[in-house]
Design a protein around this motif. Structure first.
Motif, PDB file in Angstrom:
ATOM      1  N   GLY B 353       0.843  -1.390  -0.218  1.00 14.31           N
ATOM      2  CA  GLY B 353      -0.136  -0.158  -0.125  1.00 14.31           C
ATOM      3  C   GLY B 353       1.258   1.145   0.104  1.00 14.31           C
ATOM      4  O   GLY B 353       0.837   2.343  -0.252  1.00 14.31           O
ATOM      5  N   LEU B 354       2.067   1.255   0.456  1.00 10.53           N
ATOM      6  CA  LEU B 354       2.970   2.703   0.155  1.00 10.53           C
ATOM      7  C   LEU B 354       4.643   2.030   0.511  1.00 10.53           C
ATOM      8  O   LEU B 354       4.735   1.071  -0.400  1.00 10.53           O
ATOM      9  CB  LEU B 354       3.039   2.964   2.117  1.00 10.53           C
ATOM     10  CG  LEU B 354       1.438   3.353   3.055  1.00 10.53           C
ATOM     11  CD1 LEU B 354       1.740   2.834   4.049  1.00 10.53           C
ATOM     12  CD2 LEU B 354       1.247   4.559   2.473  1.00 10.53           C
ATOM     13  N   VAL B 355       5.305   3.688  -0.497  1.00  9.93           N
ATOM     14  CA  VAL B 355       6.040   2.895  -0.422  1.00  9.93           C
ATOM     15  C   VAL B 355       7.208   3.472   0.869  1.00  9.93           C
ATOM     16  O   VAL B 355       6.464   4.949   1.034  1.00  9.93           O
ATOM     17  CB  VAL B 355       6.954   3.473  -1.944  1.00  9.93           C
ATOM     18  CG1 VAL B 355       8.399   3.371  -2.143  1.00  9.93           C
ATOM     19  CG2 VAL B 355       6.149   2.630  -3.116  1.00  9.93           C
ATOM     20  N   THR B 356       7.270   3.124   1.683  1.00  8.34           N
ATOM     21  CA  THR B 356       7.954   3.416   2.274  1.00  8.34           C
ATOM     22  C   THR B 356       8.933   4.729   2.925  1.00  8.34           C
ATOM     23  O   THR B 356       8.582   5.147   3.439  1.00  8.34           O
ATOM     24  CB  THR B 356       8.485   2.896   3.626  1.00  8.34           C
ATOM     25  OG1 THR B 356       9.227   1.473   3.136  1.00  8.34           O
ATOM     26  CG2 THR B 356       6.790   1.676   4.514  1.00  8.34           C
ATOM     27  N   PHE B 358       8.914   6.552   0.696  1.00  6.97           N
ATOM     28  CA  PHE B 358       8.675   7.976  -0.174  1.00  6.97           C
ATOM     29  C   PHE B 358       7.823   8.781   1.203  1.00  6.97           C
ATOM     30  O   PHE B 358       7.165   8.548   2.210  1.00  6.97           O
ATOM     31  CB  PHE B 358       7.046   8.056  -1.010  1.00  6.97           C
ATOM     32  CG  PHE B 358       7.398   7.081  -2.441  1.00  6.97           C
ATOM     33  CD1 PHE B 358       8.872   6.905  -2.206  1.00  6.97           C
ATOM     34  CD2 PHE B 358       6.735   7.065  -3.230  1.00  6.97           C
ATOM     35  CE1 PHE B 358       9.805   6.278  -3.458  1.00  6.97           C
ATOM     36  CE2 PHE B 358       7.248   6.493  -3.979  1.00  6.97           C
ATOM     37  CZ  PHE B 358       8.396   6.019  -5.103  1.00  6.97           C
ATOM     38  N   GLU B 362       3.940  11.595  -1.065  1.00  2.90           N
ATOM     39  CA  GLU B 362       4.073  11.138  -2.568  1.00  2.90           C
ATOM     40  C   GLU B 362       3.391   9.994  -2.206  1.00  2.90           C
ATOM     41  O   GLU B 362       3.179   8.795  -3.404  1.00  2.90           O
ATOM     42  CB  GLU B 362       5.730  10.741  -2.684  1.00  2.90           C
ATOM     43  CG  GLU B 362       6.676  11.301  -3.175  1.00  2.90           C
ATOM     44  CD  GLU B 362       7.979  11.453  -3.343  1.00  2.90           C
ATOM     45  OE1 GLU B 362       8.514  11.853  -3.986  1.00  2.90           O
ATOM     46  OE2 GLU B 362       8.425  11.327  -1.671  1.00  2.90           O
ATOM     47  N   ALA B 363       3.372   9.199  -1.099  1.00  2.61           N
ATOM     48  CA  ALA B 363       2.738   7.782  -1.371  1.00  2.61           C
ATOM     49  C   ALA B 363       1.471   8.082  -1.900  1.00  2.61           C
ATOM     50  O   ALA B 363       0.714   6.997  -1.600  1.00  2.61           O
ATOM     51  CB  ALA B 363       3.142   7.028  -0.373  1.00  2.61           C
ATOM     52  N   ILE B 365      -0.577   9.297  -3.603  1.00  6.50           N
ATOM     53  CA  ILE B 365      -1.069   8.896  -5.231  1.00  6.50           C
ATOM     54  C   ILE B 365      -0.788   7.795  -6.068  1.00  6.50           C
ATOM     55  O   ILE B 365      -1.133   7.229  -6.849  1.00  6.50           O
ATOM     56  CB  ILE B 365      -0.729  10.657  -5.841  1.00  6.50           C
ATOM     57  CG1 ILE B 365       0.966  10.273  -6.054  1.00  6.50           C
ATOM     58  CG2 ILE B 365      -1.272  11.520  -5.221  1.00  6.50           C
ATOM     59  CD1 ILE B 365       1.606  11.077  -7.436  1.00  6.50           C
ATOM     60  N   LEU B 366       0.029   6.885  -5.182  1.00  7.33           N
ATOM     61  CA  LEU B 366       0.254   5.711  -5.190  1.00  7.33           C
ATOM     62  C   LEU B 366      -0.772   4.746  -6.545  1.00  7.33           C
ATOM     63  O   LEU B 366      -1.845   4.469  -5.788  1.00  7.33           O
ATOM     64  CB  LEU B 366       0.753   4.195  -4.399  1.00  7.33           C
ATOM     65  CG  LEU B 366       1.200   3.212  -4.738  1.00  7.33           C
ATOM     66  CD1 LEU B 366       2.460   3.500  -5.680  1.00  7.33           C
ATOM     67  CD2 LEU B 366       1.736   2.820  -3.405  1.00  7.33           C
ATOM     68  N   VAL B 419      -3.716   5.506   3.041  1.00  5.55           N
ATOM     69  CA  VAL B 419      -3.716   4.439   2.092  1.00  5.55           C
ATOM     70  C   VAL B 419      -5.462   4.347   2.122  1.00  5.55           C
ATOM     71  O   VAL B 419      -6.315   4.850   0.963  1.00  5.55           O
ATOM     72  CB  VAL B 419      -3.213   3.606   2.596  1.00  5.55           C
ATOM     73  CG1 VAL B 419      -3.820   1.810   1.889  1.00  5.55           C
ATOM     74  CG2 VAL B 419      -1.409   2.745   3.165  1.00  5.55           C
TER      75      VAL B 419
END
Lengths: 322, 516, 364
Positions: B353-356, B358, B362-363, B365-366, B419
């Motif tokens: 769910g996240l790019v830790t 980021f 930024e996260a 809009i993943l 998220v």
């Protein structure tokens, strides 16, 4: 024609020897899961140490000893980075190759003041050719005589050693307890760990063996094949050995044949310089030289067979939560 | 065979183990009578595997003692455990796949520097063991060519060859067909006859009742009950395993389901190992309803979410959504599913769910990084991203409300809010929700539940996967129960209670006869 | 997953600094072993690199190459790929520039040749990276091995072309003819003098400006576009990339195309800027040095400019050092470079974990 062929094959053996030694070195390392881009650097370091020590102590054997010490030292640095500190195997290999490329010249200039070369070696400072029994007596027997006296006899001890190491490696890797554990650790270190064996210890031993063999390969370059150390004399042979290792699918005998093939191509390339082949014209030397690399890429791409290496190669071993 | 010298083959006293903030095992006491099959049952995450890893020396306990045959033993690594006569069959086999059975068995117990002698001796010993326990296996076969059931027998053989008198099996039937599982239990019976003590870890009630002498129940890292198998039943075990939890009350009106928004027809998924993870899944999801998927984790729920959201392509079947038919031949990836207005709150925030690394904005809009809202002609529109992130942080009460903070540095609840906000605010028609409150603190749970109900009121179609039964019961209108990759039952939330669901999750209603 | 907060400056400043100091310390030991004074050596080195205008010019000229290859390595790193083939890509990029200049130098003005040469070097470099990229993305061949192989293939190809086709007739050396002057990249001292700025003559040329533009471009691309967003996602969390619907294979291919193109720009600096003809081995290890630059520069354009300047200074200062201390060769710089790769790359965890641990403990 036959004589030419024998001469080409004779050259093939000489060119293949360092490739075989280095590729077997890589085999031990990669079978244990440690990628080794640093074959090149260890070989070069070994070559320098051998030539320097041989020149100082007047003995090729002492040179060989120093080559092995230097190369094992570098191998341990690689092990320290990759095994103990979970570093990237490729980065570590590149680092070793770079350091050695600079260090050999720097030290060489200081010690011998010959622009980074070592003094030319002669006599006992080099490994000399061994004439096998009856070589001279049999020389005149048709076909067999030439094969025996020219092709089989008349190489230095390291050539014979390299070829003897092929079955020896096979035996160690496939027939001994160490070999079993070595292969297991490159495939599934977790299985080894749960069997109560230290993954790190096996990997360190593999890396040391790799260092020893690269040291011998280096000594061959500077004290047997050539008479002294030249700047960058490994000239990509370590990478070619890596290609041969992939080409031989990490198995000793096929790896040897891959080295012989690459050596043969090299020998042919030298012979073909300027030769016009009827119907084709002149074949550029470079086209032959480049074949080992092209073939390896094609193999990796799965166009000619498939190269599947040890499964855990290049991955640091970290105990995970079960 | 040998007579046990002590009534208990293994006895644990006060075992505790903590990983960081997680107390995986808390003051565990356990007595396993010699020569019996002892079951340990509990939900996923109850601490069973950790406990067994401690016995096998993979981890060291923080406190507590282990006694084997009445003797206290100090087990610091697997070697110590093997010496103490403990063998383990891991859930994920510890086999070297391109080795033969024989090579795998002798690894670590080769009996000499040169393999030949040891291998020959091992071959004889294995022949004996095989006959004794009717293991029926070709020792020269290469492991990767063997079916999973046989690979598992190799693991058993490995342990026996090392002289194991106590054999631990961790979820041994998870990867087996019913026939293979039956064979396994026959083998375990034979082992028992020979005096081997077997510890069986599972979450399947049937297995416990069919094959154990005693059973211990774990919940939330603690040992909560010990029973003699003959004196207990499914109902009691299911209740002990799931526990009586405080039922969360969520106010909601009757559902008024509208049109079908998502339909799965005979969806199956076979993973790269060839294991069938989803079998003929059929269901419809309508606007304005929450459908809960209950099940012990590992029974196909994650795979279902991944297939529906386009992350993994299905093997067969079709999914209907927004007038499109998605099949294995005409697949859609996760981005294309989002274009059909599907939102997906993934089960694992960190992994998916996240790019830790980021920053929060930024996260945020993943998966929507191509959306015109966030893009200028060439550059990302940072201002729009930041503005939106600020707004959302305020309306969702994300703390600290700092869009530049790395996502790794938010608490679990706040990460989850980031998220959920991302997936919800894009106004999807269908929302897949996985473990929405895992690792989230109590206060935030309520908020998240309210949001889900709000979406249902707003006529969204919601599929909810959770291992928390009370969450499923509180939020869902209908509940589907998954077991072993299949939907094994369905009931309206109004008729659901913990006992019924627990039994369904253990497949207690279907299994008699069905799997024999 | 709790990441106790370590101050930013520790990661971007302190750790690289310790790494470089360690590398210097070890090379200092080497110099001591040779019997020279490392402090004195460092003095010559710094003077050679920064002590006078021409020296600075040389430093920045070397840095230009290193910025290109450093960026090439780092954009691939950012996407989780190891492009070890910068050397070959730079070589082929230079071929592109050379062929273009040889073709157009007699018929076109500089203003036309310049953009075409930039495009040619990028296209040739990218093309050389494309095959390994494609094989990695679609057929799973290990990109490290294939790019190494492509370095050798590039080298043989260049020898073949220069010896058989491009060599100037009647000469022994395997060089092409010298380009006409309208295909020369102007030197920096030529560019600046009309602006009233006078600097000493040095090989520093317009390619340096291109390098700075590339830094800005890559910075914008990675941190400010959706393409960069995708490549960063892929590089940090491939599972999240799948979740987000990012086509990993496609991203892999275009990242490598950009990486190869950047490496190809070395050709602009070397072929168009300094040598003015096509020749053998002009890449001189810059491709590999890019790995050190990128590791040291923490994969950030600003960091890369700084570390490229540092290594450029070492190259230039090393030459000066060898001149002043004849027992030392310029190759001492290669040793330092290798040590930097070792400490900041291979032994990354050894240092990072300790230093960070120190700060976390202090904070707790």
């Amino acid at each position: 024609m036959f004589e030419t062929l024998i001469l080409i094959l004779d050259a093939t053996l000489r060119v293949s020897t360092p490739l075989i030694l280095a590729a077997l070195a890589g085999l031990f390392s990669e079978r244990a899961g440690i990628v080794d881009i640093g074959l090149e650097g260890k070989m070069l370091g070994g070559a320098f140490a051998a030539a320097a020590a041989a020149s100082v102590f007047g003995s090729a054997w002492i040179g060989l000893g120093f080559a092995i010490i230097a190369s094992v030292g570098l191998a341990l640095v690689h092990g320290f980075a990759c095994i103990t500190h979970r570093g990237d195997h490729i980065v570590s290999g590149v680092a070793i190759n770079t350091v050695v490329a600079g260090l050999t010249i720097t030290l060489g200039l200081d010690w011998f003041s010959m622009g980074g070369q070592t003094p030319a070696l002669s006599g006992d400072e080099r490994f000399f050719a061994i004439t096998l029994p009856f070589a001279d007596a049999l020389a005149d027997v048709p076909v067999i005589g030439l094969i025996y006296s020219e092709l089989i006899s008349g190489h230095n001890i390291l050539v014979y050693l390299a070829f003897a190491l092929v079955p020896a490696t096979y035996w160690v890797v496939f027939k001994t307890r160490f070999g079993l554990r070595l292969r297991a650790v490159g495939e599934n270190p977790h299985a080894v760990d749960t069997a109560g064996i230290s993954v790190a210890f096996i990997r360190y031993r593999a890396v040391i063996i790799c260092g020893v063999l690269c040291g011998i390969a280096g000594a061959y370059l500077s004290t047997a094949h050539n008479a002294g150390f030249l700047k960058d004399m490994s000239a990509g042979k370590g990478y070619m050995a890596l290609a041969a290792l992939i080409f031989g699918k990490w198995r000793p005998v096929p790896v040897m044949f891959a080295c012989l093939l690459f050596g043969f191509l090299d020998a042919v390339a030298v012979r073909m310089q300027g030769v016009v082949v009827p119907g084709i014209g002149e074949i550029p030397v470079q086209a032959i030289e480049v074949l080992p690399y092209v073939l390896t890429v094609l193999l990796l791409a799965g166009f000619i067979g498939k190269a599947v290496g040890p499964k855990a190669v290049g991955r640091p071993y970290v105990k995970e939560r079960a | 065979m040998n007579k046990p010298t002590h009534p208990y083959a293994i006895e644990l006293r006060g075992i505790s183990k903590r990983f960081g903030a997680v107390q995986a095992n808390k003051d565990i006491n356990l007595q396993v009578p010699a020569g019996t099959v002892h079951g340990i049952i509990g939900e996923n995450g109850a601490g069973k595997s950790t406990l067994m890893s401690i016995i096998y020396g993979f981890y060291e306990a923080d406190t507590g003692t282990i006694e084997v045959d009445g003797q206290e033993v100090n087990i610091r690594n697997s070697q110590d455990a093997i010496k103490a006569g403990i063998g383990m069959v891991h859930q994920h086999f510890m086999l070297v796949e391109n080795f033969t059975v024989l090579e795998n068995v002798v690894l670590g117990a080769e009996g000499g520097t040169i393999l030949k002698g040891g291998m020959d001796a091992a071959r004889k010993e294995l022949a004996r063991l095989e006959k004794e326990y009717s293991l029926d296996i070709d020792v020269d076969a290469v492991v990767e060519d063997l079916p999973v059931g046989l690979q598992q027998r190799v693991e058993i053989l490995k342990a026996l060859y090392r002289g194991a008198r106590i054999l631990i099996l961790d979820e041994p039937t998870g990867v087996l067909t019913p026939q293979e599982a039956d064979h396994l239990f026959r083998i375990l019976d034979a082992l028992k006859q020979q005096g081997v003590t077997v510890i069986l870890i599972t979450h399947k009630l049937r297995e416990i009742l069919a094959s154990t002498d005693n059973v211990s129940v774990m919940r939330l890292g603690q040992m909560v009950a010990h029973r003699e198998t003959a004196k207990t039943d499914k109902e009691e075990l299911a209740e002990l395993m799931v526990g009586k939890k405080v039922r969360l009350k969520v106010l909601k009106d009757e559902a008024e389901p509208g049109d079908v928004k998502l339909a799965a027809k005979n969806v199956s998924y076979v993973d790269s190992q060839g294991v069938t993870r989803l079998k003929n899944i059929n269901f419809e999801l309508r606007a304005g309803e929450v459908v809960g998927i209950a099940g012990v984790s590992g029974n196909g729920q994650s795979e279902l979410l991944n297939v529906l959201s386009g992350i993994t392509p299905m093997s067969s079947g079709e999914v209907h959504m927004a007038g499109e038919v998605i099949t294995p031949k005409s697949p859609k990836n996760a981005a294309q599913m989002r274009d059909l207005k599907m939102g997906h709150i993934p089960e694992d925030r960190h992994k998916m769910g996240l790019v830790t690394g980021f920053e929060a904005y930024e996260a945020a809009i993943l998966g929507y990084h191509n959306d015109p809202d966030y893009n200028g002609k060439i550059l990302l529109n940072r201002k729009a991203m930041l503005n939106e992130c600020n707004e959302r942080m305020e309306s969702w009460d994300v703390r600290p409300p700092n869009p530049h903070l790395k996502t790794a540095n938010f608490s679990g609840g706040n990460q989850q809010k980031i998220v959920i906000a991302r997936e919800v605010e894009k106004n999807p028609d269908v929302l897949l929700v996985g473990q929405p409150t895992r690792g989230v603190d109590i206060g935030a749970i309520e908020n998240i539940h309210e949001q889900i109900i709000k979406l249902r009121v707003a006529d969204k179609a919601i599929l909810l996967v959770s291992v928390e039964l009370d969450e499923i019961m509180a939020l869902s209108d209908r509940i589907l129960v998954m077991f072993d990759g299949e939907i094994v039952g369905e009931l309206p939330a109004s008729e659901a209670d913990e006992r019924t669901l627990g039994l369904m999750m253990a497949n207690a209603f279907n299994e008699e006869g069905a799997s024999e | 997953m709790k990441q106790a907060s370590v101050p930013v400056w520790v990661n971007v400043g302190l750790i690289p600094l310790i790494n470089i100091l360690l590398a210097f310390a070890v090379s200092g030991l080497v110099i001591l072993a040779i019997g020279e004074n490392p402090i004195e050596a460092a003095g010559y080195l710094i003077y050679g690199a920064f002590g006078y205008e021409e020296g600075i010019g040389y430093t920045l000229y070397y840095a230009t190459n290193l910025i290109f290859t450093g960026l090439a390595v780092s954009i691939a790193f950012k996407a989780g790929l190891f492009n070890i083939g910068g050397e070959g890509q730079a070589y082929i990029g230079g071929l592109g520039v050379g062929l273009l200049c040889l073709w157009l130098d007699s018929s076109m003005p500089f203003i036309v040749i310049l953009p075409l040469a930039v495009i040619a070097s990028a296209v040739f470099g990218a093309a050389w990276a494309y095959i390994p990229a494609y094989l990695q993305a679609r057929r799973g061949s290990h990109i490290v091995i294939t790019t190494i192989m492509f370095n050798f293939i590039a080298s043989s190809l260049m020898v073949y072309l220069l010896v058989n086709w491009l060599k100037e007739e009647g000469r022994m050396a395997a060089n092409s003819r010298t380009f006409a002057e309208n295909a020369w990249m102007p030197y920096m001292h030529e560019i600046l003098s009309p602006l009233g700025i006078n600097i000493s003559d040095s090989p520093l040329n317009g390619a340096f400006i291109l390098a700075l533009i590339c830094c800005a471009f890559i910075w914008g691309l990675i941190w400010h576009t959706r393409w960069g967003y995708q490549l960063r996602t892929l590089g940090t969390n491939a599972t999240a990339a799948q979740y987000a619907g990012i086509d990993n294979a496609k991203v892999t291919i275009w990242v490598m195309l950009i990486s190869g193109g950047l490496a190809g720009f070395v050709g602009i600096n070397e072929i168009m800027g300094v040598n003015h003809n096509l020749l053998l081995n002009f890449t001189a290890g810059y491709g590999f040095a890019g790995i050190a630059v990128s590791l040291m520069g923490r994969n950030h354009p600003i960091g890369i400019i700084l570390s490229a300047t540092l290594f450029g200074a070492l190259y230039q200062g090393g030459a000066e050092l060898a001149f002043e201390m004849p027992t030392i060769t310029p190759e001492i710089v290669v040793v330092i470079q290798g040590l930097v790769i070792l400490f900041s790359g291979a032994l990354e965890h050894m240092l990072k974990d300790r230093v960070e641990g120190l700060f976390i403990r202090k904070a707790a």
